[in-house]
Each structure stands twice: as C-alpha cells, then as structure tokens.
Design a protein around this motif. Structure first.
Motif, PDB file in Angstrom:
ATOM      1  N   TYR A  97       0.833  -1.220   0.000  1.00  0.00           N
ATOM      2  CA  TYR A  97       0.000   0.000   0.000  1.00  0.00           C
ATOM      3  C   TYR A  97       0.862   1.263   0.000  1.00  0.00           C
ATOM      4  O   TYR A  97       0.602   2.205  -0.739  1.00  0.00           O
ATOM      5  CB  TYR A  97      -0.930   0.033   1.215  1.00  0.00           C
ATOM      6  N   ARG A  98       1.865   1.277   0.860  1.00  0.00           N
ATOM      7  CA  ARG A  98       2.732   2.458   0.956  1.00  0.00           C
ATOM      8  C   ARG A  98       3.473   2.697  -0.354  1.00  0.00           C
ATOM      9  O   ARG A  98       3.560   3.833  -0.834  1.00  0.00           O
ATOM     10  CB  ARG A  98       3.724   2.295   2.112  1.00  0.00           C
ATOM     11  N   ASN A  99       3.986   1.634  -0.953  1.00  0.00           N
ATOM     12  CA  ASN A  99       4.722   1.783  -2.212  1.00  0.00           C
ATOM     13  C   ASN A  99       3.823   2.222  -3.361  1.00  0.00           C
ATOM     14  O   ASN A  99       4.240   2.989  -4.226  1.00  0.00           O
ATOM     15  CB  ASN A  99       5.464   0.498  -2.558  1.00  0.00           C
ATOM     16  N   ARG A 100       2.585   1.771  -3.367  1.00  0.00           N
ATOM     17  CA  ARG A 100       1.648   2.227  -4.405  1.00  0.00           C
ATOM     18  C   ARG A 100       1.344   3.709  -4.225  1.00  0.00           C
ATOM     19  O   ARG A 100       1.219   4.440  -5.203  1.00  0.00           O
ATOM     20  CB  ARG A 100       0.376   1.390  -4.400  1.00  0.00           C
ATOM     21  N   ALA A 101       1.228   4.161  -2.984  1.00  0.00           N
ATOM     22  CA  ALA A 101       1.016   5.590  -2.743  1.00  0.00           C
ATOM     23  C   ALA A 101       2.218   6.392  -3.254  1.00  0.00           C
ATOM     24  O   ALA A 101       2.055   7.442  -3.878  1.00  0.00           O
ATOM     25  CB  ALA A 101       0.781   5.860  -1.258  1.00  0.00           C
ATOM     26  N   LYS A 102       3.412   5.880  -3.026  1.00  0.00           N
ATOM     27  CA  LYS A 102       4.618   6.545  -3.542  1.00  0.00           C
ATOM     28  C   LYS A 102       4.621   6.559  -5.070  1.00  0.00           C
ATOM     29  O   LYS A 102       5.023   7.534  -5.693  1.00  0.00           O
ATOM     30  CB  LYS A 102       5.878   5.837  -3.033  1.00  0.00           C
ATOM     31  N   GLU A 103       4.176   5.454  -5.660  1.00  0.00           N
ATOM     32  CA  GLU A 103       4.108   5.375  -7.126  1.00  0.00           C
ATOM     33  C   GLU A 103       3.163   6.437  -7.677  1.00  0.00           C
ATOM     34  O   GLU A 103       3.483   7.132  -8.644  1.00  0.00           O
ATOM     35  CB  GLU A 103       3.637   3.990  -7.552  1.00  0.00           C
ATOM     36  N   PHE A 104       1.984   6.574  -7.074  1.00  0.00           N
ATOM     37  CA  PHE A 104       1.029   7.563  -7.547  1.00  0.00           C
ATOM     38  C   PHE A 104       1.547   8.980  -7.313  1.00  0.00           C
ATOM     39  O   PHE A 104       1.312   9.869  -8.127  1.00  0.00           O
ATOM     40  CB  PHE A 104      -0.341   7.356  -6.912  1.00  0.00           C
ATOM     41  N   SER A 105       2.248   9.182  -6.225  1.00  0.00           N
ATOM     42  CA  SER A 105       2.863  10.486  -5.981  1.00  0.00           C
ATOM     43  C   SER A 105       3.875  10.795  -7.085  1.00  0.00           C
ATOM     44  O   SER A 105       3.943  11.913  -7.597  1.00  0.00           O
ATOM     45  CB  SER A 105       3.553  10.488  -4.614  1.00  0.00           C
ATOM     46  N   SER A 106       4.617   9.791  -7.476  1.00  0.00           N
ATOM     47  CA  SER A 106       5.585   9.947  -8.551  1.00  0.00           C
ATOM     48  C   SER A 106       4.892  10.256  -9.877  1.00  0.00           C
ATOM     49  O   SER A 106       5.394  11.055 -10.683  1.00  0.00           O
ATOM     50  CB  SER A 106       6.423   8.677  -8.679  1.00  0.00           C
ATOM     51  N   GLN A 107       3.734   9.644 -10.124  1.00  0.00           N
ATOM     52  CA  GLN A 107       2.988   9.926 -11.350  1.00  0.00           C
ATOM     53  C   GLN A 107       2.535  11.383 -11.404  1.00  0.00           C
ATOM     54  O   GLN A 107       2.537  12.006 -12.470  1.00  0.00           O
ATOM     55  CB  GLN A 107       1.775   8.994 -11.471  1.00  0.00           C
ATOM     56  N   ILE A 108       2.159  11.924 -10.246  1.00  0.00           N
ATOM     57  CA  ILE A 108       1.807  13.349 -10.194  1.00  0.00           C
ATOM     58  C   ILE A 108       3.020  14.179 -10.592  1.00  0.00           C
ATOM     59  O   ILE A 108       2.926  15.104 -11.392  1.00  0.00           O
ATOM     60  CB  ILE A 108       1.301  13.750  -8.791  1.00  0.00           C
ATOM     61  N   ASP A 109       4.183  13.824 -10.033  1.00  0.00           N
ATOM     62  CA  ASP A 109       5.414  14.546 -10.360  1.00  0.00           C
ATOM     63  C   ASP A 109       5.736  14.485 -11.853  1.00  0.00           C
ATOM     64  O   ASP A 109       6.156  15.465 -12.453  1.00  0.00           O
ATOM     65  CB  ASP A 109       6.597  13.991  -9.560  1.00  0.00           C
ATOM     66  N   VAL A 110       5.519  13.321 -12.452  1.00  0.00           N
ATOM     67  CA  VAL A 110       5.780  13.163 -13.893  1.00  0.00           C
ATOM     68  C   VAL A 110       4.890  14.107 -14.701  1.00  0.00           C
ATOM     69  O   VAL A 110       5.350  14.791 -15.619  1.00  0.00           O
ATOM     70  CB  VAL A 110       5.562  11.692 -14.329  1.00  0.00           C
ATOM     71  N   GLN A 111       3.607  14.174 -14.349  1.00  0.00           N
ATOM     72  CA  GLN A 111       2.681  15.039 -15.087  1.00  0.00           C
ATOM     73  C   GLN A 111       2.984  16.517 -14.830  1.00  0.00           C
ATOM     74  O   GLN A 111       2.877  17.346 -15.748  1.00  0.00           O
ATOM     75  CB  GLN A 111       1.234  14.705 -14.729  1.00  0.00           C
ATOM     76  N   LEU A 112       3.360  16.856 -13.597  1.00  0.00           N
ATOM     77  CA  LEU A 112       3.733  18.247 -13.318  1.00  0.00           C
ATOM     78  C   LEU A 112       4.976  18.634 -14.109  1.00  0.00           C
ATOM     79  O   LEU A 112       5.071  19.744 -14.637  1.00  0.00           O
ATOM     80  CB  LEU A 112       3.977  18.456 -11.815  1.00  0.00           C
ATOM     81  N   LYS A 113       5.918  17.708 -14.224  1.00  0.00           N
ATOM     82  CA  LYS A 113       7.132  17.958 -15.011  1.00  0.00           C
ATOM     83  C   LYS A 113       6.771  18.159 -16.482  1.00  0.00           C
ATOM     84  O   LYS A 113       7.287  19.063 -17.139  1.00  0.00           O
ATOM     85  CB  LYS A 113       8.094  16.775 -14.852  1.00  0.00           C
ATOM     86  N   ARG A 114       5.875  17.330 -16.965  1.00  0.00           N
ATOM     87  CA  ARG A 114       5.442  17.469 -18.361  1.00  0.00           C
ATOM     88  C   ARG A 114       4.850  18.849 -18.592  1.00  0.00           C
ATOM     89  O   ARG A 114       5.143  19.515 -19.585  1.00  0.00           O
ATOM     90  CB  ARG A 114       4.409  16.386 -18.677  1.00  0.00           C
ATOM     91  N   ARG A 115       4.007  19.285 -17.656  1.00  0.00           N
ATOM     92  CA  ARG A 115       3.383  20.594 -17.811  1.00  0.00           C
ATOM     93  C   ARG A 115       4.427  21.707 -17.718  1.00  0.00           C
ATOM     94  O   ARG A 115       4.404  22.637 -18.515  1.00  0.00           O
ATOM     95  CB  ARG A 115       2.295  20.806 -16.774  1.00  0.00           C
TER      96      ARG A 115
END
Length: 183
Positions: free
Chosen positions: A28-46
């Motif tokens: 569960y904790r690692n999946r939360a980190k993964e989703f947090s990372s996905q937010i970072d990826v999209q923010l970087k793209r923007r």
C-alpha cells in the motif's frame, strides 16, 4: 505431543499472518509513492510545456509581460517544491496563472488562431486531465493505506514498524468556491 503440534501450527499461522499484513502495508505504501511519482511526472510534463507557451504568447502579446512573468514564476515554484503539499500549492498558483494566459487568447484573435498555440493549449489541457487523474488515484491509494494502518490487527503491525499516515492532496479553500460567471 498433540499439544506441541497444535502450538507449532498456531505459531506458524500467526507468523504467516504477520508477514502477510506487513507485506500488505508495504505494498500500500509503495503504491502511494508510485502515484505520488505519477503526479510529479505530469507536473514535469506541464512545466516543460510552459516555456514554449510563453514564447508563443510573447510574440502576440508583448505588453502582457506581468501575466507571462507570473506563469514563469509559478512554474519555477512547482519545479523547486520539495514536499507534496508544497507542490500542490505551487501547482494551484500555476493553474491560476495559466488561466490568465488562456484568457489572453480571447483578447488576441491572431494568437488564438496560431497552430502552435492551439497545439500547446491542447497538450496543456490533456496534461491537466492527467494531473487531475493522478491526484485522484494518489488520494485513493492514500485512503487505502491510511485505512490499513489504522484498522485492527494491521494497526499492531504498523505500530511495531512505525508506518505513518500519509497526507491527502487537498484543494485550497479559495479553489472550492464556485466560479463567478458574468454576462
């Protein structure tokens, strides 16, 4: 002899349950980190798209320097943010600045008709949708993780291994108000 076997079986089952609960919490904790990372990826793209947008707008709206400076400044805050909450706050400021750029396109028909500008706006719009989805997925996973560390008997395992609750990404109060529409 039978009592010893029963005790051993119970101990083995308890160890298996304990390991299973611990591994579930880690998952569960690692999946939360993964989703947090996905937010970072999209923010970087923007943030990568923004310099192109600013340069395109500069050619059409040179005297709108303040608006463009706000966009660049907000972009830099997103890039330099350290925590998830700082990123969310900086991202909200950037969203507001981008809304001003979108409004500029209404004042400049040539800009609105520019193919590069339209392409950039479409990319930004798609990225905004991906950011929104990533935030929802992150909050959903955080809810599952936080629930898991707070419910019995996992809360015992979580306490022993010092699993900590994770904060949700929330919308600032100013963003919760319904937009005012004027005709």
């Amino acid at each position: 002899m039978t009592a010893t076997i029963i005790i051993i079986v119970i101990l083995v089952l308890l160890i298996i349950a304990y390991v299973s609960m611990y591994n579930g919490l880690v998952r569960y904790r690692n999946r939360a980190k993964e989703f947090s990372s996905q937010i970072d990826v999209q923010l970087k793209r923007r943030t990568d798209l923004i310099p192109n947008l600013v340069e395109t707008v500069k050619g059409y709206a040179a005297h709108e320097k303040d608006t463009l400076n706000k966009v660049v400044q907000s972009r830099n805050q997103v890039v330099s943010a350290n925590s998830q909450q700082e990123k969310a706050a900086a991202d909200n400021a950037l969203t507001g600045a981008l809304r001003q750029v979108f409004a500029l396109s209404e004042s400049y028909p040539d800009l609105k008709a520019n193919q590069e500008f339209q392409s950039l706006m479409e990319e930004l719009s798609n990225t905004e949708n991906k950011i929104s989805y990533a935030r929802q997925a992150y909050n959903s996973q955080v809810q599952q993780y936080d629930t898991a560390i707070e419910t019995f008997p996992r809360n015992i395992v979580a306490g022993i291994h010092k699993f900590q609750a994770i904060d949700f990404i929330s919308v600032p109060e100013t963003e919760k108000e319904a937009p005012k529409v004027k005709f």
